[in-house]
Design a protein around this motif. Structure first.
Motif, mmCIF file in Angstrom:
data_model
loop_
_atom_site.group_PDB
_atom_site.id
_atom_site.type_symbol
_atom_site.label_atom_id
_atom_site.label_comp_id
_atom_site.label_asym_id
_atom_site.label_seq_id
_atom_site.Cartn_x
_atom_site.Cartn_y
_atom_site.Cartn_z
ATOM 1 N N VAL A 190 0.822 -1.210 0.000
ATOM 2 C CA VAL A 190 0.000 0.000 0.000
ATOM 3 C C VAL A 190 0.856 1.259 0.000
ATOM 4 C CG1 VAL A 190 -1.885 -1.183 1.209
ATOM 5 C CG2 VAL A 190 -0.199 0.115 2.524
ATOM 6 N N ASP A 191 0.266 2.330 -0.519
ATOM 7 C CA ASP A 191 0.903 3.648 -0.525
ATOM 8 C C ASP A 191 0.986 4.146 0.919
ATOM 9 O OD1 ASP A 191 0.942 6.650 -0.548
ATOM 10 O OD2 ASP A 191 1.028 6.316 -2.712
ATOM 11 N N MET A 192 2.179 4.530 1.367
ATOM 12 C CA MET A 192 2.353 4.905 2.760
ATOM 13 C C MET A 192 1.858 6.308 3.066
ATOM 14 S SD MET A 192 5.583 2.984 4.343
ATOM 15 C CE MET A 192 4.788 3.365 5.888
ATOM 16 N N HIS A 193 1.544 7.081 2.057
ATOM 17 C CA HIS A 193 1.005 8.417 2.293
ATOM 18 C C HIS A 193 -0.516 8.384 2.384
ATOM 19 C CE1 HIS A 193 1.138 12.705 2.552
ATOM 20 N NE2 HIS A 193 0.417 12.884 1.459
ATOM 21 N N THR A 194 -1.127 7.576 1.532
ATOM 22 C CA THR A 194 -2.587 7.546 1.478
ATOM 23 C C THR A 194 -3.196 6.277 2.046
ATOM 24 O OG1 THR A 194 -2.643 6.520 -0.710
ATOM 25 C CG2 THR A 194 -2.502 8.927 -0.626
ATOM 26 N N GLY A 195 -2.400 5.214 2.151
ATOM 27 C CA GLY A 195 -2.926 3.937 2.593
ATOM 28 C C GLY A 195 -3.612 3.134 1.506
ATOM 29 N N LEU A 196 -3.673 3.651 0.285
ATOM 30 C CA LEU A 196 -4.372 2.986 -0.800
ATOM 31 C C LEU A 196 -3.578 1.802 -1.349
ATOM 32 C CD1 LEU A 196 -5.757 6.062 -2.775
ATOM 33 C CD2 LEU A 196 -7.005 4.572 -1.208
ATOM 34 N N LEU A 197 -4.300 0.769 -1.761
ATOM 35 C CA LEU A 197 -3.681 -0.426 -2.314
ATOM 36 C C LEU A 197 -3.035 -0.124 -3.658
ATOM 37 C CD1 LEU A 197 -3.295 -3.532 -2.160
ATOM 38 C CD2 LEU A 197 -5.499 -3.745 -3.339
ATOM 39 N N ARG A 198 -1.773 -0.523 -3.815
ATOM 40 C CA ARG A 198 -1.047 -0.298 -5.057
ATOM 41 C C ARG A 198 -0.650 -1.591 -5.764
ATOM 42 N NH1 ARG A 198 -3.273 4.095 -5.827
ATOM 43 N NH2 ARG A 198 -2.449 5.962 -4.827
ATOM 44 N N GLY A 199 -0.461 -2.647 -5.011
ATOM 45 C CA GLY A 199 -0.037 -3.893 -5.631
ATOM 46 C C GLY A 199 -0.045 -5.021 -4.627
ATOM 47 N N VAL A 200 0.430 -6.188 -5.057
ATOM 48 C CA VAL A 200 0.517 -7.359 -4.190
ATOM 49 C C VAL A 200 1.830 -8.080 -4.470
ATOM 50 C CG1 VAL A 200 -1.988 -7.716 -4.026
ATOM 51 C CG2 VAL A 200 -0.685 -8.814 -5.872
ATOM 52 N N GLU A 201 2.282 -8.835 -3.499
ATOM 53 C CA GLU A 201 3.409 -9.748 -3.708
ATOM 54 C C GLU A 201 2.875 -11.166 -3.721
ATOM 55 O OE1 GLU A 201 7.715 -11.182 -1.845
ATOM 56 O OE2 GLU A 201 6.605 -9.557 -0.866
ATOM 57 N N ALA A 202 3.249 -11.933 -4.742
ATOM 58 C CA ALA A 202 2.816 -13.322 -4.874
ATOM 59 C C ALA A 202 3.738 -14.222 -4.056
ATOM 60 C CB ALA A 202 2.829 -13.740 -6.346
ATOM 61 N N LEU A 203 3.149 -15.061 -3.213
ATOM 62 C CA LEU A 203 3.917 -15.924 -2.328
ATOM 63 C C LEU A 203 3.383 -17.351 -2.423
ATOM 64 C CD1 LEU A 203 3.908 -13.474 0.693
ATOM 65 C CD2 LEU A 203 5.892 -14.008 -0.734
ATOM 66 N N ALA A 204 4.276 -18.309 -2.648
ATOM 67 C CA ALA A 204 3.876 -19.708 -2.794
ATOM 68 C C ALA A 204 3.491 -20.298 -1.444
ATOM 69 C CB ALA A 204 5.016 -20.512 -3.405
ATOM 70 N N ARG A 205 2.443 -21.117 -1.436
ATOM 71 C CA ARG A 205 1.969 -21.796 -0.233
ATOM 72 C C ARG A 205 1.712 -23.268 -0.565
ATOM 73 N NH1 ARG A 205 3.935 -18.000 1.628
ATOM 74 N NH2 ARG A 205 3.029 -16.384 2.985
ATOM 75 N N TRP A 206 2.122 -24.136 0.353
ATOM 76 C CA TRP A 206 1.975 -25.576 0.134
ATOM 77 C C TRP A 206 1.438 -26.218 1.400
ATOM 78 C CZ3 TRP A 206 6.637 -29.461 -0.259
ATOM 79 C CH2 TRP A 206 6.136 -30.742 -0.516
ATOM 80 N N THR A 207 0.305 -26.911 1.268
ATOM 81 C CA THR A 207 -0.255 -27.698 2.359
ATOM 82 C C THR A 207 -0.133 -29.167 1.997
ATOM 83 O OG1 THR A 207 -1.821 -25.961 2.954
ATOM 84 C CG2 THR A 207 -2.286 -28.172 3.771
ATOM 85 N N HIS A 208 0.721 -29.870 2.713
ATOM 86 C CA HIS A 208 0.972 -31.286 2.469
ATOM 87 C C HIS A 208 -0.203 -32.100 3.009
ATOM 88 C CE1 HIS A 208 2.941 -35.242 2.865
ATOM 89 N NE2 HIS A 208 3.810 -34.813 1.965
ATOM 90 N N PRO A 209 -0.642 -33.149 2.320
ATOM 91 C CA PRO A 209 -1.814 -33.910 2.785
ATOM 92 C C PRO A 209 -1.619 -34.592 4.131
ATOM 93 C CG PRO A 209 -0.730 -35.007 0.933
ATOM 94 C CD PRO A 209 -0.130 -33.637 1.037
ATOM 95 N N VAL A 210 -0.370 -34.847 4.523
ATOM 96 C CA VAL A 210 -0.096 -35.497 5.799
ATOM 97 C C VAL A 210 0.556 -34.548 6.795
ATOM 98 C CG1 VAL A 210 1.166 -37.362 6.949
ATOM 99 C CG2 VAL A 210 0.117 -37.758 4.702
ATOM 100 N N LEU A 211 1.546 -33.793 6.339
ATOM 101 C CA LEU A 211 2.333 -32.936 7.223
ATOM 102 C C LEU A 211 1.700 -31.573 7.460
ATOM 103 C CD1 LEU A 211 5.846 -33.744 5.729
ATOM 104 C CD2 LEU A 211 4.828 -34.695 7.807
ATOM 105 N N GLY A 212 0.693 -31.222 6.666
ATOM 106 C CA GLY A 212 0.044 -29.921 6.819
ATOM 107 C C GLY A 212 0.825 -28.827 6.121
ATOM 108 N N PRO A 213 0.657 -27.558 6.565
ATOM 109 C CA PRO A 213 1.344 -26.435 5.910
ATOM 110 C C PRO A 213 2.862 -26.571 6.006
ATOM 111 C CG PRO A 213 -0.440 -25.660 7.336
ATOM 112 C CD PRO A 213 -0.257 -27.111 7.636
ATOM 113 N N ILE A 214 3.525 -26.390 4.867
ATOM 114 C CA ILE A 214 4.991 -26.471 4.796
ATOM 115 C C ILE A 214 5.541 -25.053 4.662
ATOM 116 C CG2 ILE A 214 6.964 -27.475 3.627
ATOM 117 C CD1 ILE A 214 5.009 -29.544 4.745
#
Length: 415
Positions: A165-189
């Protein structure tokens, strides 16, 4: 009792200071107060206690075993108890102890100058709850390259998005893409376990391309609803060696109907260490085609400024380690101010990650940072959650804005 600490072990070679700290802890409602005159005595006591204390208050300068040695022994013995440093030594030395504890995975609560006073101790314990005090490194999970390969082939790795977000106005400007993996047995990795596994097993390219494809598709979907955002994606150093990198990124962006200017490629300084000629070739060509380039985790390496002179970066991203404690550590404020001023002089967009408190936010506003991300704004979330988050975020804009009375009417953000 402040912070939910029912018991404490005070480790200090000064009988007067130790008893004073113990008295303050009792006044704060701690039922059990143990005392030890140095690190060795404290370790012996901890080995005998059936119910360990919920907090350690540790001096630094002690004969026999000083505070730094004590922290190392706690780590070696896998004793991960919350630690508060209390010392009469200079603040920089206490900060070093605090940093060491965090590097060892210990929950570090605060650093306080002696003699302790009731108000400061209460405030430190109240503001730093045990589950927030530190981030101990998770134990490695029994994962194999085969597990990760299966997850990629079955499309089990998903992408979450953290708002920027813009630090002056607080408005959304973009996103960062982050990989997430939930293992069927071990859960979130945790990513810090499966990303190195991918790099070691030649799976980093399919992983990155999967994240890129999902993220570009989501960005295009947002765009059809009137939400035009920039997208940041992390690039592994292994991919800088790929001769088809530039063409593939260009083709993927075009396929999803997006503009290269919407994609910010984040590169850590360490990515450039091995083959600068190859890295420079790939990154310069990406920049030539309109992609943004961000130097990620700025300040954590030894040659960040040298890389800024070599690579055509458009963004400087300040590492969270310089943000999270800057309000309490003046020397970090000096580093922040210097980095932000340099970014301004070089015409780079400045981004701060790891903003967790309103105090962090206000300091960065004062220092002139342009874009911010962190848990104060939002954690990473699935793409479908962004619009509901955005509706709630609008209610916080007045709090986040630097000078509301001087701002023009904000640009309307689509639902």
């Amino acid at each position: 009792m402040p912070g939910g600490y029912p018991s404490v072990l005070v480790v200090d070679d000064s009988l007067v200071q130790r008893q004073h700290a113990a008295m303050l802890c009792r006044e704060l409602g701690m039922d059990l107060v143990y005392e030890a005159s140095d690190g060795r005595e404290a370790l012996a006591l901890l080995s005998m206690l059936v119910l360990p204390p919920s907090l350690l208050i540790v001096d630094l300068e002690m004969p026999g075993m000083d505070g730094f040695e004590f922290l190392e022994e706690l780590h070696r013995l896998q004793v991960f108890l919350p630690v508060l440093i209390a010392s009469s030594r200079e603040q920089m030395l206490m900060n070093s102890a605090n940093t060491l504890g965090k590097e060892l995975g210990l929950p570090m609560v605060a650093t306080l100058a002696k003699p302790l006073c009731l108000t400061q101790l209460r405030e430190a314990l109240t503001n730093r709850l045990p589950q927030q005090a530190g981030r101990a490194r998770p134990a490695p999970l029994p994962l194999t390259a085969g597990d990760l390969d299966t997850a990629l082939r079955e499309h089990a790795l998903k992408v979450h998005y953290q708002p920027k977000v813009d630090m002056h106005t607080g408005l959304l400007r973009g996103v960062e893409a982050l990989a997430r993996w939930t293992h069927p047995v071990l859960g979130p990795i945790p990513p810090d376990q499966f990303i190195p596994l991918a790099e070691q097993s030649d799976l980093i390219e399919p992983l990155t391309l999967s994240v890129l494809d999902q993220a570009l598709a989501q960005t295009a979907a947002w765009q059809t609803r009137g939400l035009n955002l920039s997208l940041a994606i992390n690039l592994s150093p292994r991919l800088l060696e790929s001769p088809t990198l530039v063409e593939h990124f260009s083709a993927q962006v075009a396929q999803h109907g997006l503009d290269p200017h919407q994609l910010m490629i984040e590169i850590t300084e360490g990515s450039l260490a091995k083959r600068l000629d190859v890295a420079l070739n790939r990154l310069a060509r990406l920049r030539l085609r309109g992609f943004g380039l961000s130097i990620d985790d700025y300040g954590t390496g030894f040659s960040s400024m040298q890389q800024l002179a070599r690579i055509p970066f458009t963004e400087l991203k300040i590492d969270r380690s310089f943000v999270s404690e800057a309000t309490q550590r003046p020397h970090l404020q000096v580093i922040l101010r210097s980095a932000l001023e340099m970014a301004h002089q070089l015409g780079l967009v400045s981004v701060a990650e790891g903003i967790e408190t309103l105090q962090d936010w206000r300091l960065l506003q004062t220092l002139g940072c342009q874009i911010g991300q962190g848990w104060l704004i939002a954690k990473a979330m699935p793409g479908d959650d962004l619009h509901p988050w955005l509706r709630g975020h609008r209610q916080r804009l007045a709090l986040l804005r630097a000078e509301p009375e001087d701002l023009a009417a904000p640009t309307q953000q689509p639902d």
